[in-house]
Design a protein around this motif. Structure first.
Motif, PDB file in Angstrom:
ATOM      1  N   LEU A  64      -2.773  96.758 -61.015  1.00 56.33           N
ATOM      2  CA  LEU A  64      -1.432  97.327 -60.875  1.00 56.33           C
ATOM      3  C   LEU A  64      -1.034  97.559 -59.417  1.00 56.33           C
ATOM      4  CD1 LEU A  64      -1.278  99.989 -63.748  1.00 56.33           C
ATOM      5  CD2 LEU A  64      -0.388  97.655 -63.742  1.00 56.33           C
ATOM      6  N   GLU A  65      -1.990  97.444 -58.496  1.00 52.67           N
ATOM      7  CA  GLU A  65      -1.697  97.769 -57.096  1.00 52.67           C
ATOM      8  C   GLU A  65      -0.560  96.958 -56.489  1.00 52.67           C
ATOM      9  OE1 GLU A  65      -5.305  97.627 -54.875  1.00 52.67           O
ATOM     10  OE2 GLU A  65      -6.209  99.351 -55.912  1.00 52.67           O
ATOM     11  N   PRO A  66      -0.454  95.643 -56.761  1.00 54.51           N
ATOM     12  CA  PRO A  66       0.645  94.876 -56.152  1.00 54.51           C
ATOM     13  C   PRO A  66       2.027  95.354 -56.579  1.00 54.51           C
ATOM     14  CG  PRO A  66      -1.068  93.409 -56.984  1.00 54.51           C
ATOM     15  CD  PRO A  66      -1.376  94.773 -57.505  1.00 54.51           C
ATOM     16  N   TRP A  67       2.101  96.063 -57.712  1.00 52.37           N
ATOM     17  CA  TRP A  67       3.408  96.457 -58.232  1.00 52.37           C
ATOM     18  C   TRP A  67       4.024  97.619 -57.473  1.00 52.37           C
ATOM     19  CZ3 TRP A  67       6.303  93.690 -61.486  1.00 52.37           C
ATOM     20  CH2 TRP A  67       5.677  92.615 -62.115  1.00 52.37           C
ATOM     21  N   GLY A  68       3.316  98.135 -56.466  1.00 52.57           N
ATOM     22  CA  GLY A  68       3.951  99.111 -55.596  1.00 52.57           C
ATOM     23  C   GLY A  68       4.974  98.448 -54.688  1.00 52.57           C
ATOM     24  N   ALA A  69       4.604  97.298 -54.107  1.00 50.07           N
ATOM     25  CA  ALA A  69       5.478  96.627 -53.141  1.00 50.07           C
ATOM     26  C   ALA A  69       6.327  95.520 -53.749  1.00 50.07           C
ATOM     27  CB  ALA A  69       4.623  96.041 -52.012  1.00 50.07           C
ATOM     28  N   LEU A  70       5.909  94.946 -54.877  1.00 47.65           N
ATOM     29  CA  LEU A  70       6.629  93.799 -55.452  1.00 47.65           C
ATOM     30  C   LEU A  70       8.118  94.067 -55.684  1.00 47.65           C
ATOM     31  CD1 LEU A  70       4.126  92.180 -57.996  1.00 47.65           C
ATOM     32  CD2 LEU A  70       5.220  91.079 -56.038  1.00 47.65           C
ATOM     33  N   VAL A 125       8.151  96.949 -66.279  1.00 50.94           N
ATOM     34  CA  VAL A 125       7.632  96.882 -64.914  1.00 50.94           C
ATOM     35  C   VAL A 125       6.714  98.080 -64.688  1.00 50.94           C
ATOM     36  CG1 VAL A 125       8.260  97.108 -62.478  1.00 50.94           C
ATOM     37  CG2 VAL A 125       9.548  95.562 -63.981  1.00 50.94           C
ATOM     38  N   PRO A 126       5.465  97.862 -64.299  1.00 54.59           N
ATOM     39  CA  PRO A 126       4.513  98.964 -64.145  1.00 54.59           C
ATOM     40  C   PRO A 126       4.587  99.596 -62.757  1.00 54.59           C
ATOM     41  CG  PRO A 126       3.383  96.891 -63.823  1.00 54.59           C
ATOM     42  CD  PRO A 126       4.820  96.537 -64.120  1.00 54.59           C
ATOM     43  N   GLY A 127       3.775 100.627 -62.573  1.00 53.89           N
ATOM     44  CA  GLY A 127       3.671 101.249 -61.258  1.00 53.89           C
ATOM     45  C   GLY A 127       4.806 102.207 -60.964  1.00 53.89           C
ATOM     46  N   PRO A 128       4.915 102.616 -59.710  1.00 56.88           N
ATOM     47  CA  PRO A 128       5.845 103.691 -59.332  1.00 56.88           C
ATOM     48  C   PRO A 128       7.255 103.209 -59.004  1.00 56.88           C
ATOM     49  CG  PRO A 128       4.504 103.102 -57.449  1.00 56.88           C
ATOM     50  CD  PRO A 128       4.030 102.229 -58.580  1.00 56.88           C
ATOM     51  N   ALA A 167      14.121 103.728 -45.258  1.00 59.99           N
ATOM     52  CA  ALA A 167      13.819 102.412 -44.692  1.00 59.99           C
ATOM     53  C   ALA A 167      12.464 101.921 -45.189  1.00 59.99           C
ATOM     54  CB  ALA A 167      13.849 102.476 -43.163  1.00 59.99           C
ATOM     55  N   GLY A 168      11.496 102.838 -45.275  1.00 60.16           N
ATOM     56  CA  GLY A 168      10.182 102.459 -45.783  1.00 60.16           C
ATOM     57  C   GLY A 168      10.231 102.039 -47.240  1.00 60.16           C
ATOM     58  N   ILE A 169      11.041 102.726 -48.040  1.00 60.34           N
ATOM     59  CA  ILE A 169      11.192 102.346 -49.447  1.00 60.34           C
ATOM     60  C   ILE A 169      11.841 100.976 -49.556  1.00 60.34           C
ATOM     61  CG2 ILE A 169      12.520 102.908 -51.542  1.00 60.34           C
ATOM     62  CD1 ILE A 169      11.940 105.855 -50.958  1.00 60.34           C
ATOM     63  N   ALA A 170      12.848 100.722 -48.722  1.00 64.98           N
ATOM     64  CA  ALA A 170      13.543  99.437 -48.765  1.00 64.98           C
ATOM     65  C   ALA A 170      12.619  98.278 -48.406  1.00 64.98           C
ATOM     66  CB  ALA A 170      14.751  99.465 -47.828  1.00 64.98           C
ATOM     67  N   GLU A 171      11.729  98.496 -47.457  1.00 64.09           N
ATOM     68  CA  GLU A 171      10.853  97.400 -47.033  1.00 64.09           C
ATOM     69  C   GLU A 171       9.536  97.358 -47.801  1.00 64.09           C
ATOM     70  OE1 GLU A 171       8.827  99.561 -43.101  1.00 64.09           O
ATOM     71  OE2 GLU A 171      10.533  98.185 -42.884  1.00 64.09           O
ATOM     72  N   GLY A 172       9.286  98.374 -48.637  1.00 66.69           N
ATOM     73  CA  GLY A 172       8.099  98.346 -49.493  1.00 66.69           C
ATOM     74  C   GLY A 172       6.867  98.992 -48.906  1.00 66.69           C
ATOM     75  N   THR A 173       6.988  99.625 -47.747  1.00 65.14           N
ATOM     76  CA  THR A 173       5.816 100.277 -47.148  1.00 65.14           C
ATOM     77  C   THR A 173       5.636 101.709 -47.653  1.00 65.14           C
ATOM     78  OG1 THR A 173       7.178 100.978 -45.269  1.00 65.14           O
ATOM     79  CG2 THR A 173       5.961  98.890 -45.056  1.00 65.14           C
ATOM     80  N   ILE A 174       6.661 102.240 -48.300  1.00 69.58           N
ATOM     81  CA  ILE A 174       6.573 103.583 -48.877  1.00 69.58           C
ATOM     82  C   ILE A 174       6.853 103.509 -50.378  1.00 69.58           C
ATOM     83  CG2 ILE A 174       7.699 105.852 -49.001  1.00 69.58           C
ATOM     84  CD1 ILE A 174       8.094 105.763 -46.014  1.00 69.58           C
ATOM     85  N   THR A 175       5.931 104.071 -51.139  1.00 77.85           N
ATOM     86  CA  THR A 175       6.139 104.241 -52.576  1.00 77.85           C
ATOM     87  C   THR A 175       5.925 105.708 -52.897  1.00 77.85           C
ATOM     88  OG1 THR A 175       3.822 103.667 -52.974  1.00 77.85           O
ATOM     89  CG2 THR A 175       5.459 101.890 -53.188  1.00 77.85           C
ATOM     90  N   VAL A 176       6.541 106.169 -53.967  1.00 73.47           N
ATOM     91  CA  VAL A 176       6.558 107.607 -54.233  1.00 73.47           C
ATOM     92  C   VAL A 176       6.221 107.899 -55.691  1.00 73.47           C
ATOM     93  CG1 VAL A 176       7.929 109.725 -54.131  1.00 73.47           C
ATOM     94  CG2 VAL A 176       8.344 107.897 -52.461  1.00 73.47           C
ATOM     95  N   ALA A 202       1.516 109.271 -59.001  1.00 74.71           N
ATOM     96  CA  ALA A 202       0.590 109.868 -58.037  1.00 74.71           C
ATOM     97  C   ALA A 202      -0.761 109.180 -58.152  1.00 74.71           C
ATOM     98  CB  ALA A 202       0.439 111.363 -58.307  1.00 74.71           C
ATOM     99  N   GLY A 203      -1.386 108.928 -57.008  1.00 72.88           N
ATOM    100  CA  GLY A 203      -2.649 108.198 -56.991  1.00 72.88           C
ATOM    101  C   GLY A 203      -2.456 106.716 -56.775  1.00 72.88           C
ATOM    102  N   ALA A 204      -1.206 106.271 -56.898  1.00 70.53           N
ATOM    103  CA  ALA A 204      -0.903 104.856 -56.658  1.00 70.53           C
ATOM    104  C   ALA A 204       0.230 104.717 -55.655  1.00 70.53           C
ATOM    105  CB  ALA A 204      -0.520 104.173 -57.980  1.00 70.53           C
ATOM    106  N   SER A 205       0.572 105.824 -54.953  1.00 69.95           N
ATOM    107  CA  SER A 205       1.718 105.826 -54.054  1.00 69.95           C
ATOM    108  C   SER A 205       1.338 106.399 -52.699  1.00 69.95           C
ATOM    109  CB  SER A 205       2.861 106.664 -54.651  1.00 69.95           C
ATOM    110  OG  SER A 205       3.206 106.204 -55.933  1.00 69.95           O
ATOM    111  N   THR A 206       2.161 106.051 -51.726  1.00 73.15           N
ATOM    112  CA  THR A 206       1.918 106.564 -50.375  1.00 73.15           C
ATOM    113  C   THR A 206       2.384 108.003 -50.224  1.00 73.15           C
ATOM    114  OG1 THR A 206       4.078 105.796 -49.567  1.00 73.15           O
ATOM    115  CG2 THR A 206       2.215 104.250 -49.411  1.00 73.15           C
ATOM    116  N   HIS A 207       3.341 108.429 -51.072  1.00 69.15           N
ATOM    117  CA  HIS A 207       3.887 109.774 -51.006  1.00 69.15           C
ATOM    118  C   HIS A 207       4.019 110.343 -52.424  1.00 69.15           C
ATOM    119  CE1 HIS A 207       5.001 108.229 -47.069  1.00 69.15           C
ATOM    120  NE2 HIS A 207       5.380 109.441 -46.683  1.00 69.15           N
ATOM    121  N   VAL A 208       4.106 111.664 -52.472  1.00 73.02           N
ATOM    122  CA  VAL A 208       4.369 112.329 -53.748  1.00 73.02           C
ATOM    123  C   VAL A 208       5.497 113.335 -53.560  1.00 73.02           C
ATOM    124  CG1 VAL A 208       2.135 112.030 -54.867  1.00 73.02           C
ATOM    125  CG2 VAL A 208       2.462 113.926 -53.264  1.00 73.02           C
TER     126      VAL A 208
END
Length: 687
Positions: free
Chosen positions: A39-45, A82-85, A103-112, A124-130
């Motif tokens: 499921l990890e790729p689905w943070g940025a996909l 669609v899985p993930g956050p 900006a981080g959410i738009a480019e995929g470097t930040i997930t929440v 939580a546990g699969a995101s850069t922020h909570v």
């Protein structure tokens, strides 16, 4: 029908679903059972497709779209599971007005990861922020500054965890306790996608699965279950759509619409998901079928948002303060060509003495603008709605044509010029009144089985038989009547459409007392009643087609702000009732009444867009009946012992409860209409 009505929204939804399927969204969920990293790729996909930032400002790399645009994408993602956050990241981007975060959410470097309780932070546990709730609101915390304790969720598509935080000073904050509106609105959109997938899968299965030598969709029990799923899924979609629309308006309108969505959508998605498995039967109970994944997502989504009863209670409080959802329509400039003339004519009519207004409405075509000239304007949906708005603004109320609103269009459709001149204009001016003579003791919903016979005689026909459930027959001047002119023809083929003079010899009108104690209906007996040839509408034996068709240019209307007599009475009683369950019950009644209005609104918008009718108009009748019957019963319950008094509201509540029992019978029983919905909308086989 999905949330999006426009072509652009339909294209966006299709694109999102195809993308998710091409990326193997469900395959990733199944792989994660043994390999959590699947499921990890689905943070940025989703960000790579621009899906997390559709409604974010362009200045931070977003699409600059509306929340409705974003809701369309979220609904499609829910349909594709669609899985993930994804959902929580989108919501956080809207909640936190922080350019760097967005900006981080738009480019995929930040997930929440986000939730309304620290015990159940989705993602939580699969995101850069909570995003963690606090007493004052919510705070956005980098994951490495929080203690994240992995939890267990019934939903296999998203991780969940308990989150503990320490010092949160200097971090982005969001004011407001409880579930943020952004979360409610977009979670409702996801619920719509879940419900829609479950409906589609159940219906597709019912069309092909065979038992006892026939497709299971032909069995009435299965057909009704699928039709009920349609009712619920359309209600969920309508509520989610309006919540997204109202969010842009803000204030109490947004709060009201969000509470309607929360009360409707999360329970609705769970109900449809459960019924999907019921239709699938044994295969639906296997782990291999995907249906359980949607049920899991639906039940976890509802749990994550909190008690839907609390949202219903909040809705009743908002409504009690006087808030109602406005039904304004954005015509996109299409109304401009009609507006000035409509204003001038409506104001002219409004300035006339009340006794002269009906004739002026008929002469202008404003009484029935959707009818063809010279009796109307041949107006399309936009012009009709503009005329409605301007007549209301001018204080002009159209008279109710009652049965004439059904009789006259049929004469316009199938009659001669002489017949149109003879009957249509006097109907508009109020010179003549109509009744309908269709139903018989043995032919109610099944009109094709009617037995009244019409026999040829010099210059016309002799009608013999009995009709029943004929409102205002005791005072009508004319009646539209179906009679069998060919006993040997197939049931639908041997029927002719007549216009009958209700003062003719041989007609006996007998009042029929209903359960209300009143006699609003009648039985009408025909004993060799002569009907001349010039009172036959259309062709001999061609009456069935006229009975089931109307003018191609259908009437459209705007829903008002009122929620119905029983619901409004219940709202008025809120402060008088001490029962703890009353606010929730009233809120649920408000939500259902509002959904009926939204279904009508969406049908109107489809007409404006030049689209064919969707499922909303058919579903609105079924949901509307349930709303009016249930709310009348609720009003009686809330009045309690006062029901045994002669207070004005007790008498009104008693009358509404008894009178509304006819709604699930008149115009086709609920059961017959569910058969029709199953066959004509869902495409299920006939029994």
């Amino acid at each position: 029908m999905p949330i999006g009505i426009s072509d652009d929204h339909s294209e966006l939804a299709t694109t999102v679903r195809k993308w998710a399927e091409s990326q193997g969204s469900i395959a990733a969920v199944r792989a994660a059972e043994t390999d959590p990293s699947a499921l990890e790729p689905w943070g940025a996909l989703p960000a790579e497709m621009g899906l997390t930032s559709i409604a974010l400002p362009e200045s931070v790399g977003g699409g600059g779209g509306s929340l409705l645009d974003q809701a369309v994408a979220v609904e499609a993602a829910g349909y594709a599971l669609v899985p993930g956050p994804f959902l929580t990241t989108v919501v956080a981007g809207l909640m936190y007005d922080d350019a760097e975060i967005r900006a981080g959410i738009a480019e995929g470097t930040i997930t929440v990861g986000l939730g309304v309780s620290p015990l159940g932070i989705i993602g939580a546990g699969a995101s850069t922020h909570v995003s963690v709730p606090t007493a004052e609101g919510h705070v956005l915390v980098p994951a490495d500054r929080a203690e994240i304790l992995p939890g267990e969720s019934v939903d296999l598509t998203r991780r969940v965890a308990e989150v503990r935080v320490g010092d949160v000073s200097g971090l982005p904050t969001y004011a407001g306790a409880g579930a943020p509106l952004e979360l409610v609105v977009l979670a409702a959109a996801e619920a719509s996608g879940i419900a829609r997938w479950c409906l589609d899968v159940a219906v597709d299965y019912a069309k092909v699965r065979e038992q006892f030598g026939k497709k299971i969709g032909a069995f009435q029990a299965v057909k009704h279950l699928c039709a009920e799923m349609l009712e619920v899924s359309e209600s969920v979609t309508a509520a989610a759509w309006d919540a997204a629309e109202a969010f842009e308006v803000g204030g109490e309108q947004a709060r009201f619409a969000a509470a309607v969505a929360a009360t409707t959508c999360f329970d609705g998605a769970v109900e449809v998901a459960k019924n999907c498995i019921q239709v699938l039967g044994g295969i639906g109970f296997t782990f291999e079928h995907d249906s359980h994944l949607y049920l899991r997502r639906a039940i976890a989504l509802r749990a994550a948002l909190g008690d839907t009863g609390a949202f219903a209670a909040e809705l009743s409080a908002v409504a009690a303060s006087g808030v109602r959802r406005s039904g304004d329509i954005d015509f996109g400039g299409l109304d401009e060509q009609f507006r000035a003339d409509a204003v001038a004519e409506a104001q002219r009519i409004g300035g006339l003495p009340e006794a002269e207004q009906r004739l002026a409405l008929a002469d202008s075509g404003f009484l029935t603008p959707h009818w063809p000239a010279p009796f109307g304007l041949g107006a399309g949906p936009v012009q009709q709605l503009v005329i409605d708005q301007e007549l209301e603004a001018a204080g002009v109320e159209r008279p109710d044509l009652v049965i004439g609103a059904w009789a006259a269009p049929t004469i316009l459709e199938g009659g001669t010029d002489e017949q149109r001149e003879r009957w249509v204009r006097p109907t508009l001016t109020g010179e003549i009144t109509w009744c309908q003579l269709f139903s018989e003791p043995g032919a109610g919903s099944d009109l094709a089985s009617l037995r009244m016979k019409a026999e040829r005689t010099d210059g016309g026909w002799l009608l013999t038989g009995q009709k029943v459930w004929n409102s205002i027959a005791e005072r009508a001047d004319w009646g539209v009547c179906l009679a069998r002119t060919d006993a040997e023809a197939k049931p639908h083929a041997g029927i002719t459409y007549f216009v009958v003079d209700m003062k003719a010899a041989g007609i006996d009108v007998r009042p029929l007392r209903e359960l209300t104690g009143e006699a609003l209906f009648n039985e009408v007996f025909f004993d060799n009643v002569f009907v001349p040839d010039d009172c036959v509408i259309g062709e001999i034996n061609g009456g069935w087609r006229l009975a089931v068709t109307t003018l191609a240019n259908e009437r459209v209307a705007m829903a008002g702000s009122k929620l119905g007599e029983s619901v409004e009475l219940s709202i008025d009683l809120l402060d008088e009732v001490s029962a703890p369950s009353a606010p929730e019950k009233i809120g649920r009644a408000i939500a259902l009444a509002q959904v009926v209005k939204l279904l009508a609104m969406r049908s109107t918008l489809r007409s404006i867009a030049g689209q064919g009718p969707g499922a909303e108009s058919s579903v609105a009748k079924l949901v509307g009946v349930r709303n009016r019957q249930d709310s009348a019963e609720l009003a009686m319950e809330l009045l309690g012992p006062e029901m045994f008094t002669t207070s004005e509201r007790a008498l009104a509540a008693n009358d509404l409860f008894l009178r509304n029992r006819c709604l699930s019978i008149a115009g086709g029983t609920t059961q017959i209409l569910r058969n029709v919905a199953g066959e004509r909308i869902l495409g299920l086989p006939r029994g």
